[in-house]
Design a protein around this motif. Structure first.
Motif, mmCIF file in Angstrom:
data_model
loop_
_atom_site.group_PDB
_atom_site.id
_atom_site.type_symbol
_atom_site.label_atom_id
_atom_site.label_comp_id
_atom_site.label_asym_id
_atom_site.label_seq_id
_atom_site.Cartn_x
_atom_site.Cartn_y
_atom_site.Cartn_z
ATOM 1 N N ILE A 228 36.140 42.551 44.403
ATOM 2 C CA ILE A 228 34.996 41.841 44.993
ATOM 3 C C ILE A 228 35.414 40.493 45.589
ATOM 4 O O ILE A 228 35.109 40.217 46.758
ATOM 5 C CB ILE A 228 33.879 41.667 43.941
ATOM 6 C CG1 ILE A 228 33.355 43.038 43.511
ATOM 7 C CG2 ILE A 228 32.747 40.804 44.502
ATOM 8 C CD1 ILE A 228 32.316 42.985 42.419
ATOM 9 N N PRO A 229 36.101 39.616 44.846
ATOM 10 C CA PRO A 229 36.510 38.343 45.470
ATOM 11 C C PRO A 229 37.486 38.542 46.633
ATOM 12 O O PRO A 229 37.447 37.785 47.606
ATOM 13 C CB PRO A 229 37.163 37.567 44.315
ATOM 14 C CG PRO A 229 37.534 38.587 43.299
ATOM 15 C CD PRO A 229 36.495 39.647 43.416
ATOM 16 N N VAL A 230 38.352 39.553 46.541
ATOM 17 C CA VAL A 230 39.272 39.820 47.658
ATOM 18 C C VAL A 230 38.483 40.207 48.907
ATOM 19 O O VAL A 230 38.776 39.739 50.016
ATOM 20 C CB VAL A 230 40.266 40.935 47.269
ATOM 21 C CG1 VAL A 230 41.152 41.307 48.449
ATOM 22 C CG2 VAL A 230 41.116 40.495 46.088
ATOM 23 N N TYR A 231 37.479 41.046 48.725
ATOM 24 C CA TYR A 231 36.641 41.452 49.862
ATOM 25 C C TYR A 231 35.884 40.267 50.445
ATOM 26 O O TYR A 231 35.811 40.095 51.671
ATOM 27 C CB TYR A 231 35.663 42.538 49.423
ATOM 28 C CG TYR A 231 34.681 42.934 50.494
ATOM 29 C CD1 TYR A 231 35.039 43.818 51.507
ATOM 30 C CD2 TYR A 231 33.378 42.418 50.496
ATOM 31 C CE1 TYR A 231 34.149 44.182 52.493
ATOM 32 C CE2 TYR A 231 32.480 42.778 51.482
ATOM 33 C CZ TYR A 231 32.862 43.655 52.478
ATOM 34 O OH TYR A 231 31.960 43.998 53.466
ATOM 35 N N LEU A 232 35.323 39.433 49.575
ATOM 36 C CA LEU A 232 34.536 38.292 50.062
ATOM 37 C C LEU A 232 35.408 37.277 50.803
ATOM 38 O O LEU A 232 34.976 36.684 51.793
ATOM 39 C CB LEU A 232 33.823 37.623 48.884
ATOM 40 C CG LEU A 232 32.726 38.456 48.195
ATOM 41 C CD1 LEU A 232 32.178 37.709 46.993
ATOM 42 C CD2 LEU A 232 31.604 38.785 49.173
ATOM 43 N N LEU A 233 36.637 37.088 50.333
ATOM 44 C CA LEU A 233 37.501 36.073 50.934
ATOM 45 C C LEU A 233 38.178 36.547 52.212
ATOM 46 O O LEU A 233 38.289 35.792 53.188
ATOM 47 C CB LEU A 233 38.560 35.621 49.921
ATOM 48 C CG LEU A 233 38.063 34.774 48.745
ATOM 49 C CD1 LEU A 233 39.195 34.534 47.757
ATOM 50 C CD2 LEU A 233 37.510 33.447 49.238
#
Length: 294
Positions: A228-233
């Motif tokens: 999730i954080p990888v996708y958001l960033l």
């Protein structure tokens, strides 16, 4: 143990799911994909069931429960000095399974990168072989990282939990679209009761694994949540730093030269241009021959 038994059994029969990843490789997927699944599933089921019946008929229950190599025990009792046939057959079966998984998983990452969910390099293909070599290398690297887990049963639990969780989410999304957008073209359409039952079975397996093996399921959920954080960033965020964009462009160009790959659209455009030039050359040759004859 029930959840692990479900995971092990479904993992063994899970090849049908991988066929969906390579529809672009099929000349007539509307006909070939259902035929492949309908033919393969009964054949594989019959082979597995008959093999287990043979194990139970030949190997005593005590030896069966105390050994991790039931096939080898079966081979020793049935074939004697030819018992090596069993491990060789198992090795060939594993090799074929790995080959199929690499082929299909590589296409999965390839399409994901083409949609912008992975670095653009993963969506490129080899100039001469026209194969998605970057996505295959990406698959190999991620597989090697996953193999750091020593317990194979824990590895199957991690893998199966994430797979069946997202299968349930995907089927639920498809049913939602079927409800909200019934006008969309659907090459494969089943009665609604089929995906409903399948989704309920997936949810049952996922919930059961949480109840029986919360540690393994928790690790599997954590691994999925890290995306999730990888996708958001890196995917969802549009205004990325210029230094990041410059670095990715330079890295992509360097790796393109190293692996001899280009974007798929480039080769498609070149191929169409080449065909058009060849067609024009043929037309010119025909006109020249007609002029000479006249």
């Amino acid at each position: 143990m029930i959840a692990l038994a479900f995971y092990n059994g479904l993992f063994a029969y899970g090849g049908w799911n991988n066929l969906n990843f390579i529809t672009e490789e099929l000349q007539n997927p509307h006909r070939d994909l259902p035929c492949a699944i309908i033919i393969a599933m009964p054949v594989v089921t019959a082979i597995y069931v008959l093999a287990n019946v043979a194990y139970f008929a030949v190997v005593p229950i005590k030896e069966f429960l105390s050994s991790d190599t039931t096939g080898l025990l079966f081979g020793n009792k049935m074939f004697g000095i030819m018992a090596w046939i069993i491990p060789v057959s198992v090795s060939l079966s594993c090799f074929g399974s790995v080959n199929g998984l690499l082929f299909t998983s590589g296409r999965l990452f390839f399409v994901g990168a083409r949609r912008g969910d992975l670095p653009v390099l993963v969506s490129m293909i080899h100039v001469k072989n026209h194969t998605p070599s970057p996505s295959l290398l990406f698959t190999c690297l991620t597989s090697l990282i996953i193999l750091c887990v020593k317990d194979v049963f824990a590895l199957i639990s991690f893998f199966s939990f994430g797979m069946w969780l997202w299968v349930a989410v995907s089927i639920t999304g498809m049913m939602y679209l079927r409800w909200k957008k019934p006008e969309l073209k659907r090459p494969f359409k089943l009665p609604l009761v089929v995906p409903v039952i399948f989704t309920l079975c997936c949810i049952f397996i996922v919930v059961l694994s949480f109840v029986e093996a919360p540690e393994h399921s928790g690790y599997g959920l954590l691994i999925n949540a890290l995306g999730i954080p990888v996708y958001l960033l890196f995917i969802y965020r549009k205004n990325r730093p210029k230094t990041y964009i410059d670095f990715m462009e330079k890295a992509t160009i360097s790796l393109q030269k190293l692996m001899f790959v280009v974007a798929q659209e480039t080769l498609v455009g070149e191929e169409e241009t080449r065909k058009q030039l060849m067609s024009d050359d043929r037309q010119n040759q025909v006109l020249e021959s007609e002029i000479e004859n006249t």
